[in-house]
Design a protein around this motif. Structure first.
Motif, PDB file in Angstrom:
ATOM      1  N   CYS A   1       0.838  -1.195   0.000  1.00  0.00           N
ATOM      2  CA  CYS A   1       0.000   0.000   0.000  1.00  0.00           C
ATOM      3  C   CYS A   1       0.876   1.249   0.000  1.00  0.00           C
ATOM      4  CB  CYS A   1      -0.913   0.010   1.230  1.00  0.00           C
ATOM      5  SG  CYS A   1      -2.022   1.438   1.293  1.00  0.00           S
ATOM      6  N   VAL A   2       0.426   2.275  -0.711  1.00  0.00           N
ATOM      7  CA  VAL A   2       1.112   3.559  -0.760  1.00  0.00           C
ATOM      8  C   VAL A   2       0.381   4.522   0.164  1.00  0.00           C
ATOM      9  CG1 VAL A   2       1.807   5.503  -2.209  1.00  0.00           C
ATOM     10  CG2 VAL A   2       1.918   3.179  -3.105  1.00  0.00           C
TER      11      VAL A   2
ATOM     12  N   GLY B   1       5.470   9.704  10.099  1.00  0.00           N
ATOM     13  CA  GLY B   1       6.566   9.015   9.451  1.00  0.00           C
ATOM     14  C   GLY B   1       6.184   7.858   8.566  1.00  0.00           C
ATOM     15  N   GLU B   2       4.911   7.733   8.162  1.00  0.00           N
ATOM     16  CA  GLU B   2       4.477   6.573   7.384  1.00  0.00           C
ATOM     17  C   GLU B   2       4.207   6.881   5.926  1.00  0.00           C
ATOM     18  OE1 GLU B   2       4.124   3.336   8.030  1.00  0.00           O
ATOM     19  OE2 GLU B   2       5.081   3.640   9.946  1.00  0.00           O
ATOM     20  N   TRP B   3       4.298   8.125   5.522  1.00  0.00           N
ATOM     21  CA  TRP B   3       3.891   8.467   4.157  1.00  0.00           C
ATOM     22  C   TRP B   3       4.977   8.076   3.157  1.00  0.00           C
ATOM     23  CZ3 TRP B   3       7.451  11.817   2.234  1.00  0.00           C
ATOM     24  CH2 TRP B   3       8.108  12.659   3.118  1.00  0.00           C
TER      25      TRP B   3
ATOM     26  N   ASP C   1      11.965   5.134  -0.087  1.00  0.00           N
ATOM     27  CA  ASP C   1      10.635   4.967  -0.672  1.00  0.00           C
ATOM     28  C   ASP C   1       9.742   6.164  -0.387  1.00  0.00           C
ATOM     29  OD1 ASP C   1      10.381   4.561   2.023  1.00  0.00           O
ATOM     30  OD2 ASP C   1       8.984   2.875   1.857  1.00  0.00           O
ATOM     31  N   GLN C   2      10.336   7.343  -0.211  1.00  0.00           N
ATOM     32  CA  GLN C   2       9.566   8.557   0.040  1.00  0.00           C
ATOM     33  C   GLN C   2       9.853   9.595  -1.036  1.00  0.00           C
ATOM     34  OE1 GLN C   2      10.735   9.382   4.184  1.00  0.00           O
ATOM     35  NE2 GLN C   2       8.611   9.016   4.754  1.00  0.00           N
ATOM     36  N   MET C   3       8.807  10.369  -1.369  1.00  0.00           N
ATOM     37  CA  MET C   3       8.906  11.457  -2.339  1.00  0.00           C
ATOM     38  C   MET C   3       8.194  12.682  -1.791  1.00  0.00           C
ATOM     39  SD  MET C   3       8.241   9.628  -6.028  1.00  0.00           S
ATOM     40  CE  MET C   3       8.803  11.101  -6.876  1.00  0.00           C
TER      41      MET C   3
END
Length: 519
Positions: free
Chosen positions: A27-28, A56-58, A83-85
């Motif tokens: 899941c994103v 901190g999960e986005w 894995d973050q943008m």
């Protein structure tokens, strides 16, 4: 030794020692600072789940630029996961702040001049300047602009060259038309500066820019308009930028009149200003699609005109990105959507007005909502890797299918015909200026250092190194004094004859052959 508490997560960042656990790798998670329909609908359509920005999960954070600058602060002890943008570059202020944009473009011009690039070629000095006031053939993307108060003296000198001209003053860091006014007299500028210093001391401390006003804008229905175009940038080194094809025009609510410079409803196209006029139309919002503009231009100005205009606009945008690329922090976690404001003059010349790092995605009409929803959907298709999960290791090279309405902005390369034109015509066009006089002055200066004593039969070989190289001519007849005097008199009788280097040297050699010492 006391045990330190674990670091607090701030805006989705994690410490270097302990990464945050993932709830589900399939899941994103997204977070956003603005609850706009165009954003939320696209996130939910993809099945993404929303989480708070501070937990901190986005995986994708659609943030305000202020929060982004805080995240990338130099003294911040955290880093982003792979894995973050996030939707802003760390120092995008180099584009959005007007005074910094002007400085970057001027430095870009000077750099190309030092390199001898044909893009930096200028028009001859005797060429009459247009409304923009610059002599650049290819880099005249913005009108002549000064930063106040540092460039005030330079502005005054330029203003006195054409006292009847109109100038526009803008605060460097404001948006939505705040603090913008037009002047055509220096006294008016001084009055505004005095009022700002007296009544708005906090506003006065900031810098502003003053630009030559484009007083011959392209009018449709007698009204002025500008273009709002969207540009997606995924990297600055190398530049990977894409222009969205579905921009729109923003019209003023009153007919244009150059004489009424105090009427903002006929000069400023910002929706935040025009909606306060009683003539504002809430159905179409004073907006027109780019497709309608192209059809109009092709029907009025001739077929193919819109295509040429689109090419000029693309070159203008690419020049602005090339200007800031050397100073931009190219972080692989970042992408950004810029809102370009461009005005077109009556000669179909595009001029860059300003660049917004947080263009409004608020919808004022149904068509506006449809356009911005498609824009965000297309942006996500380009920036998200084919795996569906943000990944900093991805090359950021989208497929042709995912580009949809985006067009790649390629580097600018001048055609060979233009290169030949700029290298051969420009020097000849400057024949009447002061530049060609330099060789003549140089010749006189070098001849002044010519040796006073010459050997009989000596002749000069070259005049490049102080005229010191001599060669002996055998069996050279010696001229008599009357012949030399006659030659001198004949030369005086033709004062209009150009004194080239060869003729000056020939004259001196003849005099030198008649006597041992030439003075």
């Amino acid at each position: 030794m006391p045990v330190l508490p674990p670091p607090l997560p701030i805006f989705g960042l994690v410490s270097r020692e302990k990464p945050w656990p993932r709830k589900s790798q399939q899941c994103v998670y997204y977070s956003t600072d603005c609850d706009k329909t165009a954003l939320i609908n696209n996130f939910q359509k993809r099945g993404w789940q929303r989480v708070p920005a501070f937990d901190g999960e986005w995986n994708l954070y659609w943030a305000y630029s202020q929060n982004c600058r805080y995240i990338f602060g130099v003294d911040h002890p955290y880093r982003m996961r792979s894995d973050q943008m996030i939707n802003h570059f760390p120092n995008s202020i180099e584009l959005s702040r007007k005074d910094l944009l002007v400085k970057n473009i001027k430095r870009y011009r000077k750099d190309l001049e030092r390199k001898g690039d044909a893009l930096a070629d200028q028009h001859p000095m005797q060429t009459k300047l247009g409304n923009g006031g610059t002599r650049y053939m290819h880099l005249d993307i913005i009108p002549i602009t000064f930063v106040l108060p540092s460039d005030y003296n330079l502005f005054v000198q330029e203003f006195h060259k054409n006292p009847a001209s109109t100038w526009i003053v803008k605060p460097s860091h404001k948006s939505q038309g705040v603090g913008i006014y037009l002047i055509n007299k220096l006294s008016k500028l001084k009055r505004y500066a005095y009022e700002a210093r007296k009544f708005y001391p906090h506003f006065h401390r900031d810098t502003c820019i003053i630009s030559k006003y484009i007083d011959n804008p392209l009018l449709i229905g007698g009204k002025k308009f500008d273009l709002r175009l969207y540009v997606l940038v995924t990297a600055f080194n190398p530049i990977k930028a894409y222009l969205y094809n579905e921009g729109f025009c923003r019209f003023c609510t009153q007919r244009y009149d150059q004489a009424e410079i105090d009427n903002v409803f006929m000069h400023l196209t910002n929706v935040s200003i025009q909606k306060n006029n009683k003539e504002y139309n809430t159905i179409h919002g004073g907006k027109w699609s780019m497709q309608n503009l192209c059809l109009y231009l092709d029907s009025i100005r001739g077929e193919g005109v819109s295509k040429q205009l689109s090419q000029r606009i693309s070159e203008t945008i690419r020049h602005s990105l090339d200007a800031v690329a050397p100073v931009m922090a190219n972080d692989r976690h970042c992408f950004e959507v810029y809102g370009y404001d461009i005005i077109i003059d009556n000669n179909l010349k595009p001029w860059l007005i300003e660049i917004n790092t947080s263009p409004s995605i608020h919808s004022t009409t149904k068509n506006d909502c449809t356009l911005k929803t498609r824009l965000i959907d297309n942006v996500l298709d380009v920036v998200i890797p084919p795996s569906g999960m943000p990944d900093e290791r991805w090359s950021k090279t989208p497929s042709l299918e995912s580009l949809k309405n985006f067009t790649l902005l390629t580097p600018i390369v001048l055609p060979k015909s233009q290169k030949l034109h700029t290298t051969t015509v420009a020097p000849s066009a400057l024949a009447g200026t002061a530049a060609p006089l330099q060789p003549r002055k140089l010749a006189k200066r070098k001849i002044k250092n010519y040796p006073k004593r010459l050997v009989d039969g000596a002749n000069s070989v070259t005049a490049s190194k102080g005229l010191s190289k001599l060669t002996l001519l055998p069996r050279t007849p010696t001229l008599s004094k009357p012949a030399a005097a006659q030659k001198k008199i004949s030369h005086i009788k033709n004062p209009g004859e150009p004194k080239t280097m060869s003729k000056i040297l020939s004259k001196r050699n003849e005099d030198a052959l008649s006597k041992d010492v030439w003075k």
